[in-house]
Design a protein around this motif. Sequence first.
Motif, PDB file in Angstrom:
ATOM      1  N   LEU A  14      42.205 -14.580 -21.352  1.00  0.00           N
ATOM      2  CA  LEU A  14      41.341 -14.428 -20.182  1.00  0.00           C
ATOM      3  C   LEU A  14      42.039 -14.915 -18.918  1.00  0.00           C
ATOM      4  O   LEU A  14      41.915 -14.304 -17.858  1.00  0.00           O
ATOM      5  N   ALA A  15      42.771 -16.023 -19.037  1.00  0.00           N
ATOM      6  CA  ALA A  15      43.499 -16.547 -17.880  1.00  0.00           C
ATOM      7  C   ALA A  15      44.564 -15.554 -17.418  1.00  0.00           C
ATOM      8  O   ALA A  15      44.761 -15.362 -16.217  1.00  0.00           O
ATOM      9  N   GLU A  16      45.246 -14.917 -18.377  1.00  0.00           N
ATOM     10  CA  GLU A  16      46.257 -13.918 -18.022  1.00  0.00           C
ATOM     11  C   GLU A  16      45.630 -12.723 -17.319  1.00  0.00           C
ATOM     12  O   GLU A  16      46.171 -12.199 -16.342  1.00  0.00           O
ATOM     13  N   MET A  17      44.466 -12.278 -17.836  1.00  0.00           N
ATOM     14  CA  MET A  17      43.774 -11.142 -17.229  1.00  0.00           C
ATOM     15  C   MET A  17      43.312 -11.475 -15.820  1.00  0.00           C
ATOM     16  O   MET A  17      43.415 -10.650 -14.903  1.00  0.00           O
ATOM     17  N   LYS A  18      42.808 -12.690 -15.625  1.00  0.00           N
ATOM     18  CA  LYS A  18      42.358 -13.101 -14.295  1.00  0.00           C
ATOM     19  C   LYS A  18      43.523 -13.171 -13.319  1.00  0.00           C
ATOM     20  O   LYS A  18      43.389 -12.819 -12.148  1.00  0.00           O
ATOM     21  N   ALA A  19      44.675 -13.628 -13.815  1.00  0.00           N
ATOM     22  CA  ALA A  19      45.860 -13.713 -12.957  1.00  0.00           C
ATOM     23  C   ALA A  19      46.301 -12.322 -12.512  1.00  0.00           C
ATOM     24  O   ALA A  19      46.688 -12.110 -11.362  1.00  0.00           O
ATOM     25  N   GLU A  20      46.224 -11.344 -13.431  1.00  0.00           N
ATOM     26  CA  GLU A  20      46.584  -9.970 -13.081  1.00  0.00           C
ATOM     27  C   GLU A  20      45.633  -9.415 -12.029  1.00  0.00           C
ATOM     28  O   GLU A  20      46.045  -8.776 -11.061  1.00  0.00           O
ATOM     29  N   LEU A  21      44.337  -9.646 -12.240  1.00  0.00           N
ATOM     30  CA  LEU A  21      43.343  -9.134 -11.298  1.00  0.00           C
ATOM     31  C   LEU A  21      43.479  -9.792  -9.929  1.00  0.00           C
ATOM     32  O   LEU A  21      43.213  -9.160  -8.903  1.00  0.00           O
ATOM     33  N   ALA A  22      43.886 -11.053  -9.916  1.00  0.00           N
ATOM     34  CA  ALA A  22      44.047 -11.752  -8.639  1.00  0.00           C
ATOM     35  C   ALA A  22      45.138 -11.118  -7.798  1.00  0.00           C
ATOM     36  O   ALA A  22      45.113 -11.170  -6.569  1.00  0.00           O
ATOM     37  N   ASN A  23      46.125 -10.497  -8.466  1.00  0.00           N
ATOM     38  CA  ASN A  23      47.220  -9.845  -7.746  1.00  0.00           C
ATOM     39  C   ASN A  23      46.866  -8.427  -7.306  1.00  0.00           C
ATOM     40  O   ASN A  23      47.612  -7.816  -6.541  1.00  0.00           O
ATOM     41  N   ASP A  24      45.752  -7.895  -7.805  1.00  0.00           N
ATOM     42  CA  ASP A  24      45.316  -6.552  -7.418  1.00  0.00           C
ATOM     43  C   ASP A  24      44.599  -6.633  -6.071  1.00  0.00           C
ATOM     44  O   ASP A  24      43.374  -6.667  -5.986  1.00  0.00           O
TER      45      ASP A  24
ATOM     46  N   ASP B 221      38.239 -21.550 -35.581  1.00  0.00           N
ATOM     47  CA  ASP B 221      37.596 -21.300 -34.288  1.00  0.00           C
ATOM     48  C   ASP B 221      38.378 -21.908 -33.129  1.00  0.00           C
ATOM     49  O   ASP B 221      38.468 -21.314 -32.055  1.00  0.00           O
ATOM     50  N   GLU B 222      38.929 -23.061 -33.343  1.00  0.00           N
ATOM     51  CA  GLU B 222      39.645 -23.739 -32.258  1.00  0.00           C
ATOM     52  C   GLU B 222      40.870 -22.936 -31.820  1.00  0.00           C
ATOM     53  O   GLU B 222      41.133 -22.780 -30.623  1.00  0.00           O
ATOM     54  N   ILE B 223      41.622 -22.402 -32.791  1.00  0.00           N
ATOM     55  CA  ILE B 223      42.816 -21.610 -32.468  1.00  0.00           C
ATOM     56  C   ILE B 223      42.415 -20.332 -31.745  1.00  0.00           C
ATOM     57  O   ILE B 223      43.013 -19.944 -30.740  1.00  0.00           O
ATOM     58  N   LEU B 224      41.381 -19.667 -32.255  1.00  0.00           N
ATOM     59  CA  LEU B 224      40.926 -18.421 -31.634  1.00  0.00           C
ATOM     60  C   LEU B 224      40.429 -18.656 -30.215  1.00  0.00           C
ATOM     61  O   LEU B 224      40.708 -17.873 -29.303  1.00  0.00           O
ATOM     62  N   ASN B 225      39.695 -19.720 -30.021  1.00  0.00           N
ATOM     63  CA  ASN B 225      39.206 -20.025 -28.677  1.00  0.00           C
ATOM     64  C   ASN B 225      40.355 -20.312 -27.720  1.00  0.00           C
ATOM     65  O   ASN B 225      40.309 -19.947 -26.541  1.00  0.00           O
TER      66      ASN B 225
ATOM     67  N   ASP C  77      44.075  -7.926 -28.642  1.00  0.00           N
ATOM     68  CA  ASP C  77      43.197  -7.995 -27.482  1.00  0.00           C
ATOM     69  C   ASP C  77      41.968  -8.825 -27.824  1.00  0.00           C
ATOM     70  O   ASP C  77      41.816  -9.329 -28.944  1.00  0.00           O
ATOM     71  N   LEU C  78      41.065  -8.954 -26.867  1.00  0.00           N
ATOM     72  CA  LEU C  78      39.905  -9.831 -27.068  1.00  0.00           C
ATOM     73  C   LEU C  78      39.008  -9.342 -28.198  1.00  0.00           C
ATOM     74  O   LEU C  78      38.465 -10.139 -28.968  1.00  0.00           O
ATOM     75  N   ASP C  79      38.824  -8.028 -28.315  1.00  0.00           N
ATOM     76  CA  ASP C  79      37.978  -7.494 -29.384  1.00  0.00           C
ATOM     77  C   ASP C  79      38.569  -7.779 -30.753  1.00  0.00           C
ATOM     78  O   ASP C  79      37.851  -8.122 -31.707  1.00  0.00           O
ATOM     79  N   GLU C  80      39.887  -7.623 -30.872  1.00  0.00           N
ATOM     80  CA  GLU C  80      40.535  -7.887 -32.157  1.00  0.00           C
ATOM     81  C   GLU C  80      40.473  -9.366 -32.517  1.00  0.00           C
ATOM     82  O   GLU C  80      40.330  -9.725 -33.693  1.00  0.00           O
ATOM     83  N   LEU C  81      40.562 -10.217 -31.509  1.00  0.00           N
ATOM     84  CA  LEU C  81      40.408 -11.647 -31.770  1.00  0.00           C
ATOM     85  C   LEU C  81      39.002 -11.962 -32.251  1.00  0.00           C
ATOM     86  O   LEU C  81      38.802 -12.804 -33.133  1.00  0.00           O
ATOM     87  N   ASP C  82      38.008 -11.276 -31.688  1.00  0.00           N
ATOM     88  CA  ASP C  82      36.621 -11.481 -32.122  1.00  0.00           C
ATOM     89  C   ASP C  82      36.430 -11.100 -33.583  1.00  0.00           C
ATOM     90  O   ASP C  82      35.698 -11.752 -34.322  1.00  0.00           O
ATOM     91  N   GLU C  83      37.111 -10.022 -34.018  1.00  0.00           N
ATOM     92  CA  GLU C  83      36.981  -9.557 -35.389  1.00  0.00           C
ATOM     93  C   GLU C  83      37.545 -10.565 -36.390  1.00  0.00           C
ATOM     94  O   GLU C  83      37.120 -10.623 -37.540  1.00  0.00           O
TER      95      GLU C  83
END
Length: 232
Positions: free
Chosen positions: A74-84, A63-67, A50-56
Amino acid sequence: MDPNEDTEWNDILRKHGILPKQVKITQNDIYDSAVEKAREEHEHRLDNLDLDELDELEDDEDDEILNQYRAQRLAEMKAELANDKFGELIHISEPDYKREVTLASRESWIVVHLFRDSIPECKLLNRYLSTLAKQYKQTKFAKIISVECIHNYPDANLPTILVYGKGDMQAQLVRLDRFGGMRTRKKDVEAYLKDVGAINPAQKRSVPGASDDEASDDEDNSQVYIDLGKKY
């Protein structure tokens, strides 16, 4: 005879197409294959973080791979929320029915509860549907007073659930007898809606305070009786 052995006889057989041509694997091929496999494993090990684990991992990883992975997540999460699209049990009236149910069901699944406040099972079901609406935001949940939906609809048939999809009614449930009436649990209703295709377990959202525990359901059912001023 080993067909992979490098012998004169095998060479003759390969020349006449009896054995396939020998493919020589060099040390460079082995090295390149190992590097490619290691790279794929390194990339895919980030897929379930998840995002927190990626931050760790930020201090230890490029940095480029992590970003890149963070942006993808984030794009996947936004896509899920768009369907809600929904998220609550709405109250509709007779003039709204065609627009809110029949026509809207062309775009999404809709669960309609025909109810009357004076019937304990209806009050119980409204509470369950209210929670399910928060958990399954891609399905519309609505309630309508029974006689507004179907004139002279008998109270003996309540509660009634109508399930719409693809522009038409797909299923109906009359009364909660199959689940034990007032002993019905939220997970019974949830399982029914899943079976008829109205909700998708993969789209379920967590809701604070929502419980599938049977003991909690029993306590809640007792509270419904108390709220109606009746003791059973």
